[in-house]
Design a protein around this motif. Structure first.
Motif, PDB file in Angstrom:
ATOM      1  N   LYS A 240      94.974  94.206  47.224  1.00  0.00           N
ATOM      2  CA  LYS A 240      93.926  93.376  47.833  1.00  0.00           C
ATOM      3  C   LYS A 240      92.593  93.508  47.111  1.00  0.00           C
ATOM      4  O   LYS A 240      91.862  92.531  46.980  1.00  0.00           O
ATOM      5  CB  LYS A 240      93.708  93.754  49.302  1.00  0.00           C
TER       6      LYS A 240
ATOM      7  N   SER B 297      90.625  90.628  45.508  1.00  0.00           N
ATOM      8  CA  SER B 297      89.276  90.327  46.002  1.00  0.00           C
ATOM      9  C   SER B 297      88.291  90.219  44.845  1.00  0.00           C
ATOM     10  O   SER B 297      87.433  89.330  44.824  1.00  0.00           O
ATOM     11  CB  SER B 297      88.815  91.411  46.985  1.00  0.00           C
TER      12      SER B 297
ATOM     13  N   LYS C  64      83.508  94.520  52.836  1.00  0.00           N
ATOM     14  CA  LYS C  64      84.649  95.201  53.451  1.00  0.00           C
ATOM     15  C   LYS C  64      84.154  95.818  54.748  1.00  0.00           C
ATOM     16  O   LYS C  64      83.414  96.808  54.729  1.00  0.00           O
ATOM     17  CB  LYS C  64      85.215  96.278  52.525  1.00  0.00           C
TER      18      LYS C  64
ATOM     19  N   GLU D 295      87.326  91.656  52.681  1.00  0.00           N
ATOM     20  CA  GLU D 295      88.579  92.372  52.454  1.00  0.00           C
ATOM     21  C   GLU D 295      88.897  93.294  53.627  1.00  0.00           C
ATOM     22  O   GLU D 295      88.071  94.123  54.022  1.00  0.00           O
ATOM     23  CB  GLU D 295      88.512  93.202  51.168  1.00  0.00           C
TER      24      GLU D 295
END
Length: 212
Positions: free
Chosen positions: A16, A20, A33, A100
Motif C-alpha cells: 500500500k 500510495s 495516514k 493510506e
C-alpha cells in the motif's frame, strides 16, 4: 473539488505504501495516514515523503501515532489510548489527497470498529491494492465484498508485485472492477521507480478522476 482517494489493501505487507507513493506522485497529491502503528522514526509518511519527486505534495500529520508494530487496537491499548473515529477527520487541503489505511479493511481500530468503518466515515472512494500469492483471490474478493456491503465506492484494483495472469483476470472478471495498473516486483524502490510508475498510471488515473 480535487480528487481524494483511500488506498486500502487486501492484507498486510501488500504494498500500500509504495502504491500510495505512486499515486501521490502521479496526482501531485497530499498524503495522510490516519493511524501509524510502530516504526515511528521510519513511518509510512516518511517513506512516502522520501519517494516523492514533486515539490507540491504536503504530508499531513497522523491522527494517532502508536509505538508498537501491532494491530492498531492492540497497539493503542499498550500505549494507554483508545482510537476514537470521531476524532479522525479529513485534513483541510485544496490539493488532491491520498489516504493510506493501516492494514487491511477488517483490521480493528478499537474494540468495536474496523478500518472499513473509518473508510465509511471518511466517505471517500477506495483504490484496492492486491498482490498475487496463494489465497489472494479470496482476500481480494472478500475486501471487495466488505466495501460493497457498506456501499463504499471502489474505483478499481491496483496490482502490486509479480503478475499472475490467471489470478488477475479472474479477479477483474468476477468483480467487474477496472485494473488501474500494475506495479512490478522491484528489488529496491527509489524516486525514479516511483516516478516511472506514476507516468504509466496517469492515463488510468485520469479516467477515475473524471468519474469522481
Amino acid at each position: 473539488m480535487p480528487p481524494q482517494l483511500i488506498v486500502a489493501g487486501i492484507g498486510t505487507e501488500i504494498g500500500k505504501t509504495v502504491a500510495s507513493a505512486v499515486l501521490v506522485e502521479a496526482l501531485k497529491a497530499d498524503y495522510w495516514k490516519p493511524v501509524q502503528s510502530g516504526e515511528l522514526a521510519n513511518s509510512d509518511t516518511n517513506v512516502v515523503r522520501s519517494l516523492i519527486s514533486n515539490s507540491t505534495s504536503y504530508f499531513h500529520p497522523e491522527a494517532y501515532r502508536l509505538t508498537q508494530p501491532l494491530s492498531p487496537h492492540a497497539a493503542a491499548e499498550l500505549d494507554g489510548v483508545t482510537i476514537d473515529l470521531a476524532k479522525i477527520n479529513l485534513p483541510q487541503t485544496d490539493q488532491p489527497l491520498i489516504v493510506e489505511l493501516a492494514g487491511g479493511l477488517m483490521v480493528p481500530l478499537n474494540n468495536h470498529e474496523l478500518n472499513v468503518d473509518l473508510v465509511k466515515k471518511l466517505g471517500l472512494p477506495v483504490v484496492l491494492v492486491s498482490r498475487n500469492y496463494l489465497g489472494s483471490i479470496n482476500h481480494t474478493l472478500l475486501s471487495v465484498e466488505a466495501c460493497r456491503n457498506r456501499n463504499i465506492p471502489l474505483l478499481g484494483i491496483l496490482f502490486n508485485g509479480p503478475t499472475v495472469d490467471a489470478t488477475e483476470s479472474f479477479i477483474l472478471s468476477y468483480t467487474g472492477l477496472p485494473c488501474l495498473g500494475r506495479i512490478g516486483q522491484e528489488e529496491v524502490v527509489t524516486k525514479e521507480i516511483v516516478r516511472k510508475y506514476a507516468v504509466t498510471l496517469l492515463p488510468g488515473l485520469h479516467q477515475i478522476v473524471k468519474s469522481l
